[in-house]
Scaffold this active site. Structure first.
Site, PDB file in Angstrom:
ATOM      1  N   SER A 675      67.729-114.420  20.939  1.00 19.48           N
ATOM      2  CA  SER A 675      67.953-114.134  22.359  1.00 19.48           C
ATOM      3  C   SER A 675      66.702-113.640  23.090  1.00 19.48           C
ATOM      4  O   SER A 675      66.745-113.437  24.300  1.00 19.48           O
ATOM      5  CB  SER A 675      69.079-113.103  22.521  1.00 19.48           C
ATOM      6  OG  SER A 675      68.716-111.876  21.943  1.00 19.48           O
ATOM      7  N   LYS A 718      74.345-105.554  26.430  1.00 20.32           N
ATOM      8  CA  LYS A 718      73.004-105.724  26.995  1.00 20.32           C
ATOM      9  C   LYS A 718      72.968-105.317  28.471  1.00 20.32           C
ATOM     10  O   LYS A 718      72.004-104.701  28.939  1.00 20.32           O
ATOM     11  CB  LYS A 718      72.554-107.172  26.833  1.00 20.32           C
ATOM     12  CG  LYS A 718      72.306-107.561  25.372  1.00 20.32           C
ATOM     13  CD  LYS A 718      71.957-109.033  25.218  1.00 20.32           C
ATOM     14  CE  LYS A 718      71.692-109.383  23.752  1.00 20.32           C
ATOM     15  NZ  LYS A 718      71.375-110.798  23.556  1.00 20.32           N
TER      16      LYS A 718
END
Length: 798
Positions: A675, A718
């Site tokens: 990611s 996140k």
């Protein structure tokens, strides 16, 4: 050396060493004649051993060449014609020649001695021999202890060797080889080796003697006690007590609502027990088995509280948030109210530490009115821990499942399998495989424990498992459970939890009340932001507890009426300097520095990625303890930048003229995952094009070689991390748009979340540009032209 002559006395099975005084019994005529000759002269006689003791008339070839010159101390004639003589060894000699003599052996000899030796090494050897001989004497009871004082006073190496060898149990050839060794150092080294070997043998003998003695004492003691017990039994009628116990067991079997199989097995085992002696080991095993069967809850259930509103109120009272889990429990209660015998669901709560997984299971039991049992599976590596041991093993017991149900006393408890991801495997089996039957609704109606060897119904048990991540849970086990994820708490949620649960709990635990101590909202906010960084509230509770303890000290010092207001200055006084920097966003826009977002087992976190460009030859260095996947993402990002070099205003061969270093700070922490791909690409473009990256932008997404942005996981965590770090804009993959509603509304309102599907979109929003739209159009236009050129080249080739 001068040669001399002396009469020779051949010895059988004995060697006399210098300095040794020993009595000898002499019967052979030649030997007696030799002694008489010696007594009439200088009283000196040469003693040498025969090679074979059975030889009655030895020839010169049958006698060893090296012997000992001895002096006769005393000679005594015995009535049977033999002679007893007491001799003392003087020195080593070597036989040179046998002289003619019919009455006895007369030999010519010379002294046999080595050079005088003196060195530090020899001194160390003497000390070592002394200590080893001391250990040998302590183990060998046949050597009188006073010998130690005699030997320890000897400092001459030659005399020391000749004195010690007398006390060792050695074969004749070994003793002769020591006699024939002229060097004292060699003799001492050889003696040291022989004593070490003897010590090892003596130690083993001592162990054997001790073991045998203990075994004999134990056997005698057991026999004596058994005889006493039998006598007591005859007097008191112990047999009658055993009969009473059998009658009690039979009555319990009759009254217990056992399953058909369990009832038959219990009666069979009882019949066996009746035929056994009450003192036999097998009787104890059978009695324990029947006890286990009768103590288990068979068809014993607690009544479920099916009031949905009450259950919802209990769950809300104990826990703040966690809507998904609460909804699932309420759904189960609703189904149970409508279905006569529903199957118990198997839930698995997955989330970071401290978010309330274990306490939530306890609340579920309270809401449903069921018994609660908890089994920790952390570190369990033996299949028998789950399914038990077979009765053939000594000390066998049922597994943790059956033991816990016996403790609960109910067949439908809430059963918490804590830390199910921390199990491990070794040669004793795989406990996770044993759990497959327990957690399968189609199979757990007939769970078979190895100890009981009976089918037991677990279908009414509500199993709840907890784990920090699903990585440690095998796929077949995951398939049998309903995974419910518990994400980290937002700051407003932590504030609410602290005010409603943690502060009252810690005040009570520390003997305080709301009148003594009051926390301000600013103080709690400071603790959350500056003293903790976690997805859960465990550290928050710890810091609140620390403040309460320090407040308790002041209350005790100034009296119970003392009132303390815990505000920001008080927090700083109680807890010291800040532990964390709140708001990780950079203070200014930097070239080559981009803020990424990462997921960890403790929730989300921000990840800074730095790129530095130096003159060189095209070397790409990647540091920061990155895993294989993350390193591959860095190479993919580099390949994307190279394909866009012209459009980004870079020389087509720029990578051959510079060295590029990609670094992810906090190098001690392992990092992995795809990611961070777009974050690395942004830092590369920024460093190469000398364009700063906006400090208030964070991003997450996987990159392809063509620049496409692929979806990632953990978006909620996140986003929470970005919000905690005071980031304003978050770039997420277009395919993750569906996950945005899961982000708490309060967080979504403070963040600008921009879905992106290509790296060009990321650069448009992340870089500090004079005209972002013109930059974006140039990238898009250049990409289209490049695509047309490729198609044209392919067409020409055809």
């Amino acid at each position: 050396m001068s040669k001399r002559t002396a009469p020779l006395l051949p010895l059988r099975d004995i060697i006399v060493f210098p300095h040794q005084v020993v009595p000898l019994f002499v019967g052979r005529e030649k030997s007696i004649a030799a002694l008489e000759e010696a007594m009439g002269a200088s009283k000196e006689i040469l003693l040498a051993a025969q090679k074979k003791a059975k030889t009655n008339e030895p020839s010169p070839e049958d006698i060893y060449e090296v012997g000992t010159l001895a002096s006769i101390i005393q000679l005594l004639r015995l009535p049977d014609g033999t002679v007893k003589v007491l001799v003392e060894g003087r020195r080593r000699v070597q036989i040179l020649e046998f002289l003619p003599n019919d009455r006895f052996f007369t030999v010519e000899y010379e002294d046999f001695s080595g050079p005088q030796e003196s060195s530090i090494e020899l001194e160390a050897l003497i000390r070592s021999v002394h200590s080893t001989f001391e250990a040998y004497v302590k183990l060998n009871k046949r050597i009188p202890p006073e010998t130690l004082s005699v030997v320890s006073a000897i400092e001459d190496p030659s005399k020391l060797a000749d004195t010690i060898v007398v006390y060792l149990t050695l074969k004749l050839p070994d003793k002769q080889s020591l006699l024939e060794s002229a060097s004292p150092t060699q003799r001492l080294e050889r003696l040291h080796e022989l004593m070490q070997a003897e010590i090892e043998i003596l130690q083993v003998e001592k162990k054997i003697r001790t073991r045998v003695k203990k075994q004999m004492e134990k056997t005698q003691k057991e026999y004596y006690l058994n005889e006493q017990m039998q006598a007591i039994q005859k007097e008191l009628g112990e047999r009658d007590e055993f009969k009473n116990e059998l009658l009690e067991l039979e009555e319990r079997i009759n009254t217990k609502k056992l399953s058909k199989e369990a009832d038959q097995r219990a009666r069979t085992e009882l019949r066996k027990l009746k035929m056994m002696s009450p003192m036999s080991a097998e009787a104890t095993v059978v009695r324990n088995y029947i006890d286990w069967v009768l103590q288990l809850p068979w068809n014993e259930f607690t009544n479920d509280n099916l009031d949905v509103d009450n259950a919802e109120a209990v769950l809300d009272e104990d826990h703040f948030g966690l809507k998904k889990v609460k909804e699932r429990i309420i759904e189960h209660l609703a189904v149970q109210a409508l279905v006569e015998r529903p199957r118990g669901p198997i839930l698995c709560l997955v989330g970071p530490p401290g978010v309330g997984k274990t306490s939530l299971a306890r609340s579920v039991a309270r809401a449903m009115g069921r018994k609660f049992i908890r089994v920790s599976l952390g570190g369990v590596r033996d299949e028998a821990e789950i399914r038990g041991h077979r009765r053939t093993y000594i000390g066998a017991m049922p597994g943790k499942i059956i033991q816990s149900l016996k403790r609960a006393g109910s067949q439908n408890p809430v059963f918490l399998l804590d830390e199910v991801d921390k199990m491990s495997t070794d040669f004793r089996g795989d406990p996770s495989s044993a759990l497959l039957e327990v957690l399968d609704p189609e199979q757990n109606g007939t769970f078979n424990d190895h100890y009981l060897d009976l089918d037991y119904d677990l279908s009414r048990v509500l199993f709840i498992a907890t784990a920090n991540t699903t990585n440690g849970i095998p796929a077949p086990l995951q398939d049998r459970m309903e995974i419910i994820r518990l994400e980290g708490y937002t700051e407003p949620e932590k504030m609410a939890i602290a005010k409603r649960y943690l502060v009252p709990k810690q005040l009570e635990a520390n003997g305080l009340n709301a009148k003594n101590v009051r926390f301000t909202d600013d103080a709690l906010e400071l603790i959350i932001q500056r003293y903790t960084r976690e997805a859960g509230v465990r550290n928050l509770e710890r810091e609140v507890s620390s403040c309460c303890r320090k407040s308790a000290r002041e209350v005790v010092r100034h009296g119970k009426n003392k009132k303390i207001l815990v505000n920001e200055p008080k927090v700083a006084k109680f807890l010291g300097t800040w532990k964390y920097r709140y708001g990780m966003a950079e203070e200014r826009d930097e070239v080559g520095l981009t803020t990424g977002l990462a997921w960890t087992s403790a929730g989300g976190d921000v990840l800074m990625i730095e790129v530095s460009i130096m003159p060189g030859k095209g070397k790409l260095t990647i540091t920061g303890k990155l895993g294989d996947v993350m390193q591959e993402s860095a190479h993919a990002a580099m390949s994307y930048v190279r394909t866009r070099a012209d459009l980004l205003g870079l020389d087509r061969n720029f990578y051959q003229k510079v060295d590029i270093h990609i670094h992810v700070p906090e190098g001690a922490m392992p990092k992995d995952g795809p990611s961070a791909g777009i974050t690395m690409a942004t830092s590369l473009v920024s460093a190469l094009a000398r364009l700063p990256v906006r400090r208030d932008v964070a991003m997450t997404g996987e990159i392809t070689l063509r620049g496409r942005v692929l979806p990632i996981g953990g978006l909620k965590e996140k986003a929470l991390a970005a919000h905690r770090a005071q980031i304003k804009t978050v770039l997420v993959p277009k395919d993750n748009e569906k996950d945005i509603p899961e982000i708490p509304k309060s967080v979504r309102q403070d963040l600008t979340i921009i879905p992106v599907e290509h790296m060009d979109d990321v650069l448009k929003h992340a870089l500090v540009l004079e005209d972002p739209d013109a930059f974006y159009t140039r990238l898009k236009g250049g990409a289209a032209v490049a695509h047309q050129e490729i198609q044209a080249e392919q067409g020409a080739a055809h």
